[in-house]
Scaffold this active site. Structure first.
Site, short mmCIF file in Angstrom:
data_model
loop_
_atom_site.label_atom_id
_atom_site.label_comp_id
_atom_site.label_asym_id
_atom_site.label_seq_id
_atom_site.Cartn_x
_atom_site.Cartn_y
_atom_site.Cartn_z
N ASP A 299 68.38 -11.41 37.35
CA ASP A 299 68.97 -11.88 36.09
C ASP A 299 70.04 -10.90 35.62
O ASP A 299 69.89 -10.23 34.61
CB ASP A 299 67.84 -12.00 35.05
CG ASP A 299 68.34 -12.48 33.69
OD1 ASP A 299 69.36 -13.19 33.66
OD2 ASP A 299 67.71 -12.14 32.68
N ASP A 301 73.18 -11.33 34.70
CA ASP A 301 74.12 -11.75 33.65
C ASP A 301 75.58 -11.49 33.99
O ASP A 301 76.34 -10.96 33.17
CB ASP A 301 73.74 -11.12 32.30
CG ASP A 301 72.45 -11.72 31.74
OD1 ASP A 301 72.49 -12.88 31.31
OD2 ASP A 301 71.41 -11.03 31.76
#
Ligand code: RNT
Ligand code: ZN
Length: 423
Positions: A299, A301
């Site tokens: 994750d 981003d």
């Protein structure tokens, strides 16, 4: 020079329009549909998720921002200036701003449980003036009361109560935004709670989370003005073994309580995609929220790009006519590149994906599928990839008065020279 460039864009568009018309697709209609789709830009790309409560520090909550590109916004005014710059390079009407609670503007220190609409007055005035809708988020991280790694599901009732009060305060701020802007605000709850190592009691923590959420939702707030959303996650840094607010938890909670479900593209197993979840979620929920992001191996981003998954997300929305039921928000934070460019790249990519989907001859493709002609379906999907959507995109940008092609980068470089580099 500019004129001949405009002429080139016009003639490329005219050819593209004919080519799409042969497939039964109306390019003008696609552009006006695109113009109406709002994207909610997340404020936190502009300052590396720091907020305006105190001096620089660790974000916490397992969120990691990497990079040290110069020019980070240090004040709300700088952040608004940077956002204005980004919006000026993005085609479309009524794009939104997604604010986090710790981006408040107050003269002294305000306890998070005590935040109120007055602390967001300047944001509201700015949004009114510029025609942006506002979305909102409780900030349940970067705070001493979240240092244990637990908030709404903490074993400590005082910690739970604190974050319940913060979330209720946020819902009221969302309601205020919705009323003042005559445009509902989506208030999204994400909490970092979870265990680094294998817990023996997952159940109790989830029960506590459900109870806390029930208390938050019990507070009287006009649900036409404030739309509640809940965001799940698979794992975070420091919560690798168990996240209390998992997908199953929130899918169940959202359906039972008819809140929005927030699907973040980075919050699932690396090969699991949110595009496949939209149609299922919307069978049982009125509306959902997306956090369009790009995980790289985890994750991470990363800035959203025109990937296959981004296109698939857009196709799911457009093919099913879900535009009014899916709130499209962005969620990425890259501190290693120009932050205004990051917003611009991510938002323009999202819009390109939507345009490509709007230019699809969906009815014809559905007929191929329903008649079992999977050969033609695959062949056409591949052929469509090289249709001249970019000529339509350029024309759209020109019409909307925003930079065409990489011209936006020149503008951004100028802004960097004039403003960002002086910070
Ligand atoms: C964290 C969630 C959450 C945050 C923002 C800052 O994993 O994605 O949405 O990114 O609240
Ligand atoms: Zn998110």
């Amino acid at each position: 020079m500019a004129e001949s460039n405009d002429r080139r864009i016009e003639s490329a568009y005219n050819l593209a329009r004919e080519q799409y018309a042969e497939l039964g697709v109306d390019t003008d209609q696609a552009m006006s549909a695109l113009e109406q789709i709002p994207i909610s830009l997340h404020c936190w790309q502009g300052d590396d998720v720091q907020g305006f409560e105190s001096s620089d520090g660790d974000v916490g909550g397992g969120l990691a921002v990497t990079g040290n590109y110069p020019g980070r916004a240090r004040t709300p005014q700088e952040l608004r200036d940077d956002l204005d710059m980004a919006y000026s390079m993005i085609p479309g009407k009524g794009h939104r701003l997604n604010l986090h609670a710790f981006y408040l503007e107050a003269s002294g220190k305000v306890d998070r449980a005590e935040i109120a609409p007055e602390h967001f007055q300047t944001w509201l005035d700015w949004a009114k003036e510029k025609g942006h809708g506002l979305d909102f988020n409780p900030t349940c991280f970067s705070h001493p009361m979240a240092d244990s790694g637990f908030t709404l599901s903490s074993v400590d009732p005082a910690v739970r109560d604190y974050w319940v009060r913060h979330c209720i305060a946020c819902r009221k701020i969302g309601e205020h935004f919705g009323r003042e802007l005559n445009n509902p605000c989506v208030t999204n709850i994400w909490i970092p709670d979870g265990y680094k190592d294998i817990p023996i009691d997952r159940n109790a923590a989830r029960q506590r989370l459900a109870e806390s959420l029930d208390k938050i939702l019990a507070a009287q707030v006009d649900t036409k003005l404030n739309l509640d959303a809940v965001e799940c996650k698979l794992f975070g840094i420091g919560s690798e073994s168990c996240v209390i607010g998992s997908h199953e938890f929130y899918m169940g909670y959202a359906i039972k309580n008819q809140t929005l479900l927030c699907l973040d593209a980075g919050h699932f197993h690396p090969t699991e995609v949110i595009s496949d979840k939209i149609s299922s979620a919307l069978l049982f929920l009125d509306e959902i929220l997306l956090h369009v992001s790009r995980g790289v191996r985890w994750d991470s981003d990363h800035v959203v790009i025109l990937s296959d998954e981004l296109r698939a997300i857009a196709e799911e929305i457009v093919r099913n006519n879900f535009q009014s039921r899916v709130h499209i928000g962005l969620d990425f934070f890259d501190a290693s590149i120009n932050r205004v460019a990051a917003w611009t790249i991510g938002t323009r990519s999202m819009l390109k994906a939507l345009l490509i989907a709007l230019l699809e001859p969906t009815v014809a493709l559905r007929e191929m599928e329903d008649s079992g002609d999977y050969t033609k379906r695959l062949a056409m999907l591949e052929e469509l990839k090289t249709m001249p959507w970019s000529a339509v995109w350029d024309h759209h940008c020109l019409q909307q008065g925003v930079p065409v092609g990489p011209q936006w980068l020149e503008k951004t470089r100028q802004y960097e020279e004039d403003v960002l580099s002086k910070r």
